[in-house]
Design a protein around this motif. Structure first.
Motif, PDB file in Angstrom:
ATOM      1  N   VAL A  50    -111.981 -32.005  31.248  1.00 53.95           N
ATOM      2  CA  VAL A  50    -112.146 -33.429  31.514  1.00 53.95           C
ATOM      3  C   VAL A  50    -112.914 -33.564  32.820  1.00 53.95           C
ATOM      4  O   VAL A  50    -112.705 -32.785  33.754  1.00 53.95           O
ATOM      5  CB  VAL A  50    -110.780 -34.162  31.567  1.00 53.95           C
ATOM      6  CG1 VAL A  50    -109.896 -33.664  32.695  1.00 53.95           C
ATOM      7  CG2 VAL A  50    -110.957 -35.673  31.651  1.00 53.95           C
ATOM      8  N   ASP A  51    -113.834 -34.519  32.864  1.00 54.27           N
ATOM      9  CA  ASP A  51    -114.648 -34.687  34.065  1.00 54.27           C
ATOM     10  C   ASP A  51    -114.925 -36.169  34.275  1.00 54.27           C
ATOM     11  O   ASP A  51    -115.107 -36.917  33.314  1.00 54.27           O
ATOM     12  CB  ASP A  51    -115.967 -33.925  33.917  1.00 54.27           C
ATOM     13  CG  ASP A  51    -116.664 -33.771  35.250  1.00 54.27           C
ATOM     14  OD1 ASP A  51    -116.055 -33.222  36.187  1.00 54.27           O
ATOM     15  OD2 ASP A  51    -117.815 -34.222  35.374  1.00 54.27           O
ATOM     16  N   THR A  52    -114.944 -36.580  35.525  1.00 54.53           N
ATOM     17  CA  THR A  52    -115.104 -38.002  35.851  1.00 54.53           C
ATOM     18  C   THR A  52    -116.280 -38.204  36.789  1.00 54.53           C
ATOM     19  O   THR A  52    -116.477 -37.436  37.722  1.00 54.53           O
ATOM     20  CB  THR A  52    -113.811 -38.534  36.508  1.00 54.53           C
ATOM     21  OG1 THR A  52    -112.750 -38.449  35.567  1.00 54.53           O
ATOM     22  CG2 THR A  52    -113.964 -39.982  36.939  1.00 54.53           C
ATOM     23  N   SER A  53    -117.048 -39.249  36.524  1.00 54.28           N
ATOM     24  CA  SER A  53    -118.113 -39.676  37.439  1.00 54.28           C
ATOM     25  C   SER A  53    -117.811 -41.099  37.885  1.00 54.28           C
ATOM     26  O   SER A  53    -117.611 -41.980  37.047  1.00 54.28           O
ATOM     27  CB  SER A  53    -119.467 -39.670  36.730  1.00 54.28           C
ATOM     28  OG  SER A  53    -119.778 -38.386  36.255  1.00 54.28           O
TER      29      SER A  53
ATOM     30  N   ALA B  91    -101.844 -31.590  27.571  1.00 49.09           N
ATOM     31  CA  ALA B  91    -102.568 -32.712  28.174  1.00 49.09           C
ATOM     32  C   ALA B  91    -103.416 -32.228  29.342  1.00 49.09           C
ATOM     33  O   ALA B  91    -103.151 -31.177  29.938  1.00 49.09           O
ATOM     34  CB  ALA B  91    -101.583 -33.779  28.656  1.00 49.09           C
ATOM     35  N   LEU B  92    -104.444 -33.011  29.649  1.00 44.40           N
ATOM     36  CA  LEU B  92    -105.208 -32.856  30.887  1.00 44.40           C
ATOM     37  C   LEU B  92    -105.084 -34.159  31.662  1.00 44.40           C
ATOM     38  O   LEU B  92    -105.027 -35.236  31.073  1.00 44.40           O
ATOM     39  CB  LEU B  92    -106.696 -32.624  30.605  1.00 44.40           C
ATOM     40  CG  LEU B  92    -107.115 -31.485  29.689  1.00 44.40           C
ATOM     41  CD1 LEU B  92    -108.647 -31.492  29.515  1.00 44.40           C
ATOM     42  CD2 LEU B  92    -106.663 -30.142  30.245  1.00 44.40           C
ATOM     43  N   PRO B 123     -97.200 -29.815  28.083  1.00 47.71           N
ATOM     44  CA  PRO B 123     -97.610 -29.368  29.411  1.00 47.71           C
ATOM     45  C   PRO B 123     -99.014 -29.826  29.813  1.00 47.71           C
ATOM     46  O   PRO B 123     -99.898 -29.941  28.973  1.00 47.71           O
ATOM     47  CB  PRO B 123     -97.558 -27.844  29.314  1.00 47.71           C
ATOM     48  CG  PRO B 123     -97.516 -27.528  27.869  1.00 47.71           C
ATOM     49  CD  PRO B 123     -96.915 -28.707  27.167  1.00 47.71           C
ATOM     50  N   VAL B 124     -99.177 -30.091  31.099  1.00 44.84           N
ATOM     51  CA  VAL B 124    -100.501 -30.411  31.661  1.00 44.84           C
ATOM     52  C   VAL B 124    -101.192 -29.085  31.962  1.00 44.84           C
ATOM     53  O   VAL B 124    -100.731 -28.327  32.810  1.00 44.84           O
ATOM     54  CB  VAL B 124    -100.370 -31.247  32.944  1.00 44.84           C
ATOM     55  CG1 VAL B 124    -101.748 -31.537  33.529  1.00 44.84           C
ATOM     56  CG2 VAL B 124     -99.632 -32.549  32.653  1.00 44.84           C
ATOM     57  N   VAL B 125    -102.275 -28.806  31.254  1.00 47.49           N
ATOM     58  CA  VAL B 125    -102.909 -27.493  31.357  1.00 47.49           C
ATOM     59  C   VAL B 125    -104.228 -27.536  32.122  1.00 47.49           C
ATOM     60  O   VAL B 125    -104.904 -26.518  32.242  1.00 47.49           O
ATOM     61  CB  VAL B 125    -103.123 -26.870  29.957  1.00 47.49           C
ATOM     62  CG1 VAL B 125    -101.782 -26.649  29.262  1.00 47.49           C
ATOM     63  CG2 VAL B 125    -104.031 -27.743  29.090  1.00 47.49           C
ATOM     64  N   GLY B 126    -104.579 -28.700  32.666  1.00 43.26           N
ATOM     65  CA  GLY B 126    -105.813 -28.774  33.439  1.00 43.26           C
ATOM     66  C   GLY B 126    -106.064 -30.205  33.839  1.00 43.26           C
ATOM     67  O   GLY B 126    -105.241 -31.091  33.586  1.00 43.26           O
ATOM     68  N   GLY B 127    -107.225 -30.423  34.464  1.00 41.99           N
ATOM     69  CA  GLY B 127    -107.528 -31.791  34.859  1.00 41.99           C
ATOM     70  C   GLY B 127    -108.702 -31.855  35.792  1.00 41.99           C
ATOM     71  O   GLY B 127    -109.528 -30.938  35.851  1.00 41.99           O
ATOM     72  N   THR B 140    -105.582 -37.241  28.915  1.00 40.32           N
ATOM     73  CA  THR B 140    -106.013 -36.948  27.557  1.00 40.32           C
ATOM     74  C   THR B 140    -105.020 -35.965  26.961  1.00 40.32           C
ATOM     75  O   THR B 140    -104.600 -35.016  27.633  1.00 40.32           O
ATOM     76  CB  THR B 140    -107.468 -36.428  27.509  1.00 40.32           C
ATOM     77  OG1 THR B 140    -107.782 -36.057  26.152  1.00 40.32           O
ATOM     78  CG2 THR B 140    -107.707 -35.249  28.406  1.00 40.32           C
ATOM     79  N   ALA B 141    -104.592 -36.243  25.748  1.00 39.30           N
ATOM     80  CA  ALA B 141    -103.533 -35.442  25.135  1.00 39.30           C
ATOM     81  C   ALA B 141    -103.921 -35.043  23.727  1.00 39.30           C
ATOM     82  O   ALA B 141    -104.548 -35.818  22.993  1.00 39.30           O
ATOM     83  CB  ALA B 141    -102.220 -36.224  25.119  1.00 39.30           C
TER      84      ALA B 141
END
Lengths: 322, 322
Positions: A50-53, B91-92, B123-127, B140-141
């Motif tokens: 996931v990426d945000t601008s 989720a991220l 579990p939250v696996v990134g972000g 996001t899931a």
């Protein structure tokens, strides 16, 4: 007969028509318009990012059209998949949009996302639309992994450092825009590199089975090399002469106009979306520039011809520094 | 020896330690700290959603702790998976954080996400972490789908309308906070319902193979019923007497304090995260309240005892209205 629907649903329907409906050959069984998208079974492991601008932080509407903003945020997200050696499958787009933001402008932004998604064969199958004080674009993308994965923590002493793509051009392009340098020739090349970065999906695939560690350069060669160094527990030595030899002549030309050192834009510029990798000399893929070596130790040093070294592990753009 | 890392990386490492590392039994082979997370193979189809909560639009820090904000945004996202009949997998989290936002507060927000992710086994696996002018939380899931899917477009004339969960309590709770009504008894029940919504994953599973159409109620029973009506090409008739019978006594009590009609908060309140479904009478699952019927036609009507009807297809909170 008048159809009842809320303003939000009307806007979403218009965005969906720009993004296109899931087709029979595509990854989605159900696209935009339900609580969630439904994807067909993905064989094997998946990479997920996931990426945000955010306006004013990652982009500036003085120098980018809304279509540019949509496309570049999409490429930036997919670049993370490229750096894992994954093939993009699908994406969701979550937009925060200020009140009174004109719908035609929103459609233009989404058209940029749609264009990038076609280039990258990564359809947008859903998303979310929220009100907020500032415009931002969040893209989450899923990619399919075949055999092997590209990670950050596998670099070993004795590896070469490889660069796939051109560093420094986007930073030079941005400086040209800020200074109002007329946009032609080499300047146009740099401005375009900044405006329209490309996720290097094919380069990521070519690194599979060859590279020991890979990252995409978003914050700057120095910082991102530092991430490999930290994760792998090694020292990354960038060899100034080799790195200079890898630079595009347009960067050198534009740096002369700007009165900047090409090498410092290359190391600290950021937003390059090149792939930086390490691997054994015999595995170097064609087209990869060898720009240094991996040693035991820690940090990132830039080594000049005379043997003097500079620590460049913090050279680049850190969103949390400022 | 001082370790070199950027401020951003330091913050991410602290967030990662709150969220926990991927374990051998979990869905991820690689978690926070690379370009993307890597998920193990997911058998079958997947449901995939993204949802954003923005400060000042979706939440207000006067009445919510940062842990509440983290948890409720997480439940709101997973609620979309519940409404598809999916079992959450991972989720991220993508955060936009204003400059000078204290790291301890960020850790508190993430602790709320971590708590919700444990409750929901997701579990939250990134972000991603970005600077911006206003705080927002995008989740996001991914969810695994077994046999069947719950969609919005399958409602048929002759179906019953079912409600799983309690509508109206969150809206009543929010009004109590705004008016400073002392928080005890029924008021506390409503305030807690607003503060801590729960994604109804189990109810979604129970609707599989039974419901013809399902949506989660986030914007309001009226608006969300209208979405089923539009997608399915039917009229949704909410029967006032049945809906009133389905309301929690605490809502009735609090509405008396507030001087509001319980039915109108039930229909237009929003943020309920109940599931609204339609299906054949013989298929109604235990615990589902029957609150109306599906007819040929369009729109959503609330039918009073005397047979008079009100159009409530726009009753609720539309982010794009204001």
């Amino acid at each position: 007969v008048k159809r009842r629907s809320t303003p939000e649903d009307t806007v979403v329907a218009r965005l969906a028509s720009v993004l296109g409906r899931p087709g029979p050959g595509g990854p989605a069984l159900l696209g935009i318009g339900d609580d969630a998208a439904i994807l067909k079974r993905i064989a094997g492991r998946t990479a997920w990012t996931v990426d945000t601008s955010v306006e004013g932080v990652h982009f500036d509407r003085r120098w980018l059209t809304l279509a540019d903003i949509g496309a570049r945020s999409f490429h930036a997200a997919v670049s993370d998949l490229a750096a894992m050696g994954a093939r993009p499958v699908a994406a969701l787009s979550s937009l925060i949009v200020p009140e009174h933001f004109p719908v035609p402008e929103l459609l233009e932004l989404v058209a940029g996302q749609a264009q990038a998604s076609r280039q990258l064969r990564c359809p947008v199958v859903g998303g979310n639309l929220s009100r907020g004080g500032e415009l931002s674009v969040t893209t989450t993308a899923l990619g399919a992994l075949g055999k092997g994965t590209l990670v950050r923590d596998g670099a070993r002493a004795g590896d070469e450092i490889w660069l796939l793509g051109d560093v420094g051009l986007p930073a030079a392009g941005l400086r040209c825009l800020a200074k109002g340098v007329p946009r032609r020739g080499a300047v146009a090349v740099c401005v375009d590199a900044w405006r329209s970065p490309k996720a290097r999906v094919r380069d990521g695939q070519r690194l599979l089975g060859r590279a020991h560690a890979v990252i995409d350069i978003s914050d700057g060669l120095g910082i991102d090399a530092g991430r490999i160094a930290t994760k792998s527990g090694v020292r990354m030595v960038l060899e100034g002469r080799r790195l200079e030899a890898a630079l595009r002549p347009e960067l050198v030309t534009v740096c002369r106009i700007l009165g900047e050192r090409a090498l410092s834009l290359a190391v600290a510029g950021g937003e390059d979306y090149c792939l930086l990798a390490t691997g054994a000399p015999r595995s170097r893929p064609r087209g990869a520039h060898r720009i240094g070596r991996v040693e035991r130790g820690r940090g990132v040093t830039l080594e000049a011809d005379d043997g003097s070294t500079t620590d460049v592990s913090a050279a680049g753009f850190d969103h949390f520094r400022g």
